[in-house]
Design a protein around this motif. Structure first.
Motif, mmCIF file in Angstrom:
data_model
loop_
_atom_site.group_PDB
_atom_site.id
_atom_site.type_symbol
_atom_site.label_atom_id
_atom_site.label_comp_id
_atom_site.label_asym_id
_atom_site.label_seq_id
_atom_site.Cartn_x
_atom_site.Cartn_y
_atom_site.Cartn_z
ATOM 1 N N LEU A 203 27.816 50.674 80.658
ATOM 2 C CA LEU A 203 28.036 50.703 82.092
ATOM 3 C C LEU A 203 26.739 50.341 82.810
ATOM 4 O O LEU A 203 25.681 50.919 82.517
ATOM 5 C CB LEU A 203 28.506 52.098 82.520
ATOM 6 C CG LEU A 203 28.780 52.294 84.005
ATOM 7 C CD1 LEU A 203 30.056 51.561 84.410
ATOM 8 C CD2 LEU A 203 28.906 53.783 84.331
ATOM 9 N N PRO A 204 26.756 49.348 83.710
ATOM 10 C CA PRO A 204 25.526 48.969 84.412
ATOM 11 C C PRO A 204 24.826 50.169 85.027
ATOM 12 O O PRO A 204 25.450 50.962 85.748
ATOM 13 C CB PRO A 204 26.029 47.997 85.492
ATOM 14 C CG PRO A 204 27.274 47.405 84.897
ATOM 15 C CD PRO A 204 27.906 48.512 84.108
ATOM 16 N N GLY A 205 23.551 50.333 84.715
ATOM 17 C CA GLY A 205 22.765 51.453 85.217
ATOM 18 C C GLY A 205 22.676 52.616 84.269
ATOM 19 O O GLY A 205 21.885 53.540 84.479
ATOM 20 N N ASN A 206 23.487 52.602 83.215
ATOM 21 C CA ASN A 206 23.503 53.724 82.273
ATOM 22 C C ASN A 206 22.868 53.359 80.933
ATOM 23 O O ASN A 206 23.044 54.063 79.940
ATOM 24 C CB ASN A 206 24.942 54.198 82.050
ATOM 25 C CG ASN A 206 25.002 55.565 81.389
ATOM 26 O OD1 ASN A 206 24.162 56.426 81.651
ATOM 27 N ND2 ASN A 206 25.990 55.768 80.528
ATOM 28 N N GLU A 207 22.152 52.244 80.880
ATOM 29 C CA GLU A 207 21.564 51.783 79.617
ATOM 30 C C GLU A 207 20.568 52.791 79.038
ATOM 31 O O GLU A 207 20.391 52.861 77.815
ATOM 32 C CB GLU A 207 20.861 50.436 79.815
ATOM 33 C CG GLU A 207 21.799 49.262 79.994
ATOM 34 C CD GLU A 207 22.329 49.097 81.408
ATOM 35 O OE1 GLU A 207 23.130 48.170 81.644
ATOM 36 O OE2 GLU A 207 21.940 49.905 82.289
ATOM 37 N N GLY A 208 19.912 53.579 79.913
ATOM 38 C CA GLY A 208 18.928 54.547 79.437
ATOM 39 C C GLY A 208 19.545 55.653 78.611
ATOM 40 O O GLY A 208 18.834 56.382 77.905
ATOM 41 N N ASP A 209 20.856 55.811 78.677
ATOM 42 C CA ASP A 209 21.553 56.859 77.934
ATOM 43 C C ASP A 209 22.128 56.328 76.622
ATOM 44 O O ASP A 209 22.979 56.971 76.008
ATOM 45 C CB ASP A 209 22.678 57.436 78.804
ATOM 46 C CG ASP A 209 23.070 58.843 78.370
ATOM 47 O OD1 ASP A 209 22.159 59.665 78.187
ATOM 48 O OD2 ASP A 209 24.273 59.103 78.197
ATOM 49 N N PHE A 210 21.660 55.150 76.203
ATOM 50 C CA PHE A 210 22.196 54.556 74.974
ATOM 51 C C PHE A 210 21.832 55.424 73.764
ATOM 52 O O PHE A 210 20.685 55.873 73.640
ATOM 53 C CB PHE A 210 21.630 53.145 74.780
ATOM 54 C CG PHE A 210 22.327 52.348 73.718
ATOM 55 C CD1 PHE A 210 23.405 51.542 74.029
ATOM 56 C CD2 PHE A 210 21.925 52.433 72.390
ATOM 57 C CE1 PHE A 210 24.061 50.819 73.056
ATOM 58 C CE2 PHE A 210 22.572 51.719 71.404
ATOM 59 C CZ PHE A 210 23.646 50.909 71.740
ATOM 60 N N PRO A 211 22.778 55.662 72.863
ATOM 61 C CA PRO A 211 22.477 56.465 71.664
ATOM 62 C C PRO A 211 21.540 55.719 70.718
ATOM 63 O O PRO A 211 21.938 54.745 70.078
ATOM 64 C CB PRO A 211 23.853 56.694 71.029
ATOM 65 C CG PRO A 211 24.729 55.614 71.574
ATOM 66 C CD PRO A 211 24.205 55.297 72.939
ATOM 67 N N MET A 212 20.292 56.185 70.622
ATOM 68 C CA MET A 212 19.277 55.445 69.878
ATOM 69 C C MET A 212 19.506 55.449 68.369
ATOM 70 O O MET A 212 18.934 54.641 67.645
ATOM 71 C CB MET A 212 17.884 56.013 70.190
ATOM 72 C CG MET A 212 17.478 55.867 71.653
ATOM 73 S SD MET A 212 17.557 54.162 72.259
ATOM 74 C CE MET A 212 16.189 53.453 71.369
ATOM 75 N N ASN A 213 20.349 56.364 67.882
ATOM 76 C CA ASN A 213 20.667 56.335 66.460
ATOM 77 C C ASN A 213 21.540 55.140 66.097
ATOM 78 O O ASN A 213 21.771 54.868 64.918
ATOM 79 C CB ASN A 213 21.363 57.637 66.049
ATOM 80 C CG ASN A 213 22.624 57.898 66.855
ATOM 81 O OD1 ASN A 213 22.555 57.990 68.077
ATOM 82 N ND2 ASN A 213 23.754 58.021 66.194
ATOM 83 N N GLU A 214 22.013 54.384 67.119
ATOM 84 C CA GLU A 214 22.818 53.184 66.884
ATOM 85 C C GLU A 214 21.972 51.914 66.965
ATOM 86 O O GLU A 214 22.511 50.813 67.030
ATOM 87 C CB GLU A 214 23.953 53.094 67.926
ATOM 88 C CG GLU A 214 24.973 54.201 67.854
ATOM 89 C CD GLU A 214 25.942 54.026 66.700
ATOM 90 O OE1 GLU A 214 25.892 52.959 66.040
ATOM 91 O OE2 GLU A 214 26.734 54.938 66.443
ATOM 92 N N THR A 215 20.659 52.072 66.988
ATOM 93 C CA THR A 215 19.776 50.895 67.099
ATOM 94 C C THR A 215 19.080 50.638 65.767
ATOM 95 O O THR A 215 19.098 51.472 64.854
ATOM 96 C CB THR A 215 18.712 51.098 68.188
ATOM 97 O OG1 THR A 215 17.860 52.194 67.815
ATOM 98 C CG2 THR A 215 19.363 51.394 69.533
ATOM 99 N N ILE A 216 18.451 49.477 65.686
ATOM 100 C CA ILE A 216 17.726 49.080 64.482
ATOM 101 C C ILE A 216 16.357 48.558 64.887
ATOM 102 O O ILE A 216 16.194 47.937 65.954
ATOM 103 C CB ILE A 216 18.510 47.997 63.705
ATOM 104 C CG1 ILE A 216 17.784 47.615 62.407
ATOM 105 C CG2 ILE A 216 18.760 46.775 64.571
ATOM 106 C CD1 ILE A 216 18.561 46.647 61.534
ATOM 107 N N ASP A 217 15.354 48.822 64.057
ATOM 108 C CA ASP A 217 14.002 48.306 64.317
ATOM 109 C C ASP A 217 13.922 46.847 63.888
ATOM 110 O O ASP A 217 14.341 46.477 62.791
ATOM 111 C CB ASP A 217 12.968 49.113 63.531
ATOM 112 C CG ASP A 217 12.772 50.506 64.097
ATOM 113 O OD1 ASP A 217 12.549 50.615 65.311
ATOM 114 O OD2 ASP A 217 12.870 51.482 63.321
#
Length: 826
Positions: free
Chosen positions: A369-383
């Motif tokens: 949702l635009p504006g809610n990117e800061g709440d993205f679940p970081m366990n779903e990311t990759i380095d």
């Protein structure tokens, strides 16, 4: 019974202020709409440059920033414009033909989020779907906001300066919407199109993701094993590649316009505190080192971490966290499996392993949702490194129409959707070209005459005066349809002109006199004969006296017959009075040589026309020279008259666009010593709001003709090529002669290689000034096809229908209706 919650209580956006989204968590988001390059227009080097641009731009963003690129692809149907006053029946037929044609509309938005300092990273188990929060104090600090906005501005400026992208900040109304148009928040929440009015729908997040009547599937690229083993800025597109050329597209193109379903492709890059991250990874490496003896997996992980740190430090790479997901949907519940297969196949083209997200889908959807990117679940990311992350950005958009109504309607290469292409005014205004002249090259059967018919019809409808010089009757149907003048030679209806006729209100100016003198000298002298100064002066006196005689006697009709009678009568007396000697002007020889054009002579029809005299005011004229192109007398005379007609238009029609199109006749014109006219036209026509177009069929014509090489090619900034497959093995020579770049060569050799078998069209390549080049479809309605066709059997059938129904337009409509009826019955 399912538990329902009002979305207003969960919405993470606190307010929209100064074109900025503020979240309840204290995150600040600036939103932009980006215009990407059109698909199939970039070279391999362009893709490398564009990829580098994204990397350079994102490096400018401060730590703890979330960059979110969101590409929307929604299935849309073309809406024809039936409101234009005075539109021709061919234009209306074109609107009907394309009405409802499906295509994929693309919109690209960029969301740059500054996360609140000290804010905890989100996770799948802890996001603002579950808990609200008060606004942090840092938002009241002007220093934080100003620094963030400055860095965002620098990032966008780098993107714009590349020349590949345009970036525009979204305004408050576009973010929150209006009573008649949904804003981007509503568009995302309910998967609405931009033009849709806002309306609420149910969001069902349990078990499966449903939004209203749309069944959604969310695919992710978040685990290292799911990613392709190799990635890059570009990849070869096999459908348009050949043995000699590799056609490039962006690495992620399978997830863009070439995925034919409704979908949103989200690309997230999380910028971090690099020193802290490297320190954390070093600690991880040491921990794995100590455990490496107990597990092979730990040893492999240690080596991977070591290699990552080595590259980050040695090559100055920027480590980031990234996530990519694709949300696809359909409102037909039976298409769910087909949708899954379609998306899985697209990801497989990238050598990626598709993962259909189920449990984590609601959190990932909500974080988009635009504006809610800061709440993205970081366990779903990759380095990964920023250079790698940028490889997964989609880099292309759909075809776009140029501004204004001038130009020609052509088709999008992906779907065939019509776009308006301005080949003259807008490129001239932008400095892409310095003249409007065009050079068209296409072998027999490539659709060359079909394209040129379509082009001149479009220009004529937009108010252009068109003069066509043809050998082959390719424009007979169009000329008859628009009510133009069609000059052709036949025993029953020979070519008739009247160069002596002057319209009411016009006068005998110097240009007119010079044109008639050139004609008379061409009739009198052979090509290798010269004329003296005294002979030229004598003809000037003859013309002056003749027009004075016409003024004194209005009963005389201006034509060659009355001019010849004046020469053999009054003018002889003038010569005697002036004591002009025979060696200075042999009037007897002159009258004898020109007698065949006088009353009762072999060619008395040629210069004594009493009809079709208003050639200056006529907007569509075709000179068909097929039967006289080898005639030693008629052809030189006719070509002079043609040039006189167009040059007259060129100089006298101020502010009106003029076009002269010379088909294969240019070869005959050049042979008869008329090459100077072609040179003159191509060098000066631009000064008079005009354009000269030459069409040729064979590559050898270019090579063998100095006129083409020196005058035409160097003064034609617009080059149009049709299917060159037969010249594929010797195209290097053509490329050198036309000055085509490697990218343009690749585009030309891709023509018609992967056409849609269910539709009837040919592709055309257009290059403007060597700077902008593109391939389009030439696809038209049945009515347009019947008007343009050069197939003998089809032309005869159109003529029979026209004779039966009382006109060309009526005949075309009747035949088109009959063909459609027969197809329907089958």
């Amino acid at each position: 019974m399912a538990h329902s919650v009002d979305i207003e209580h969960l919405l993470p956006i606190y307010k929209v202020e100064h074109h900025t989204l503020l979240s309840f968590q204290g995150d600040v988001t600036v939103a932009f709409e980006a215009s990407l390059p059109e698909i199939f227009t970039l070279s391999g080097e362009d893709y490398d440059t564009l990829h580098h641009t994204w990397v350079k731009a994102l490096r400018l963003l401060p730590p703890h920033t979330v960059f979110h690129k969101q590409d929307w692809y929604t299935q849309t149907r073309f809406q024809g414009d039936f409101s234009r006053d005075g539109a021709s029946f061919l234009s209306e037929a074109s609107e009907r033909f394309f009405q409802g044609m499906p295509f994929l509309r693309h919109r690209c938005r960029l969301f740059i989020t500054g996360r609140a300092p000290g804010r905890k990273a989100g996770s799948s188990l802890f996001c603002n779907l579950l808990r609200p929060s008060l606004i942090p104090r840092h938002l009241s600090s002007p220093h934080f906001l100003q620094e963030f906005q400055d860095r965002v501005g620098q990032c966008c400026q780098v993107l714009v300066d590349s020349g590949f992208l345009q970036v525009r900040q979204l305004q408050d109304e576009e973010l929150v919407g209006t009573p008649t148009e949904a804003g981007i928040l509503e568009q995302y929440c309910f998967l609405l199109d931009r033009q849709c009015p806002p309306f609420l729908q149910d969001l069902r997040l349990k078990n499966e993701l449903h939004i209203g009547d749309k069944a959604c599937q969310l695919f992710t690229l978040a685990d290292a094993e799911d990613f392709p083993s190799h990635c890059g800025a570009r990849t070869d597109y096999a459908k348009y590649s050949t043995d000699k050329t590799r056609f490039s597209l962006g690495f992620s193109h399978p997830l863009g316009l070439l995925l034919p379903c409704d979908h949103v492709y989200n690309q997230y890059v999380f910028l971090q505190d690099t020193p802290a991250l490297l320190k954390k990874l070093e600690s991880k490496r040491l921990r794995l080192q100590s455990l490496a003896a107990y597990s092979r997996e730990n040893a492999i992980a240690r080596d991977a971490t070591h290699a990552f740190l080595q590259e980050a430090i040695a090559d100055q790479r920027l480590p980031v966290k990234a996530h990519f997901n694709l949300l696809a949907w359909t409102d037909d519940p039976t298409e769910g499996k087909a949708l899954k297969n379609m998306v899985s196949a697209a990801l497989a083209q990238m050598d990626a392993t598709p993962k259909l997200e189920t449990v984590g889908a609601p959190q990932l959807f909500w974080a988009g949702l635009p504006g809610n990117e800061g709440d993205f679940p970081m366990n779903e990311t990759i380095d990964m490194f920023l250079e790698q992350a940028a490889c997964f950005f989609t880099l292309e958009s759909g075809y776009r129409s140029t501004g204004g109504a001038v130009g020609i309607r052509l088709g999008d290469r992906v779907s065939g959707t019509p776009v308006q292409v301005d080949l003259s005014d807008e490129p001239m205004r932008k400095g892409i070209i310095t003249n409007r002249n065009k050079f068209i090259l296409g072998p027999s059967g490539s659709g060359k005459s079909f394209f040129t018919n379509h082009m001149v019809r479009s220009y004529h409808e937009q108010g252009t005066h068109v003069v066509v010089v043809d050998v082959g009757h390719s424009y007979q149907g169009l000329c008859e349809l628009v009510g133009g003048y069609y000059f052709t030679y036949g025993e029953a209806q020979p070519l008739c002109f009247n160069p002596f006729y002057i319209q009411d209100g016009d006068s005998l100016d110097t240009e007119k006199k010079e044109s008639i003198k050139t004609l008379l000298l061409a009739l009198w002298k052979k090509e290798d004969e010269t004329y003296g100064r005294s002979e030229y002066v004598a003809l000037s006196h003859a013309l002056q006296g003749y027009y004075e005689r016409l003024k004194a006697d209005p009963s005389l009709f201006p034509c060659f017959d009355t001019f010849y009678e004046y020469l053999s009568g009054e003018f002889l007396q003038v010569l005697e009075q002036d004591k002009v000697k025979e060696k200075d002007f042999d009037v007897t020889n002159f009258l004898y040589v020109l007698k065949p054009y006088y009353k009762g002579g072999e060619f008395d029809f040629l210069l004594n026309a009493t009809r079709n005299l208003d050639l200056l005011g006529e907007r569509f004229i075709v000179f068909e020279l097929d039967t006289i192109k080898e005639h030693p007398i008629l052809f030189p005379v006719v070509t002079i008259i043609i040039m006189e007609v167009f040059i007259s238009k060129m100089r006298k029609l101020k502010g009106i666009r003029k076009m002269i199109l010379i088909e294969e006749a240019w070869k005959a014109i050049a042979k008869e010593g008329m090459a100077e006219y072609i040179r003159y036209l191509f060098k000066t026509v631009r000064k008079f709001y005009g354009e000269a177009v030459v069409v040729t069929q064979e590559v050898e014509d270019i090579i063998s003709s100095p006129v083409v090489k020196q005058a035409i090619l160097s003064n034609s900034d617009c080059k149009i090529l049709l299917d060159q497959a037969k010249y594929q093995n010797k195209f290097d020579q053509v490329q050198e002669l036309l000055g085509l770049t490697e990218k343009e060569k690749t585009q030309v050799l891709s023509l018609n290689k992967a056409n849609d078998p269910t539709r009837k069209y040919k592709e055309v390549f257009i290059s403007l000034g060597g700077r902008v080049s593109q391939v389009y479809r030439t696809e038209v309605s049945l009515e347009e096809y019947l008007t343009y066709t050069t197939e003998e059997s089809e032309k005869l059938e159109v003529q029979r229908k026209a004779a039966r129904h009382g006109g060309m337009a009526q005949g075309v409509v009747a035949l088109a209706d009959e063909i459609r009826k027969n197809l329907h019955n089958k």
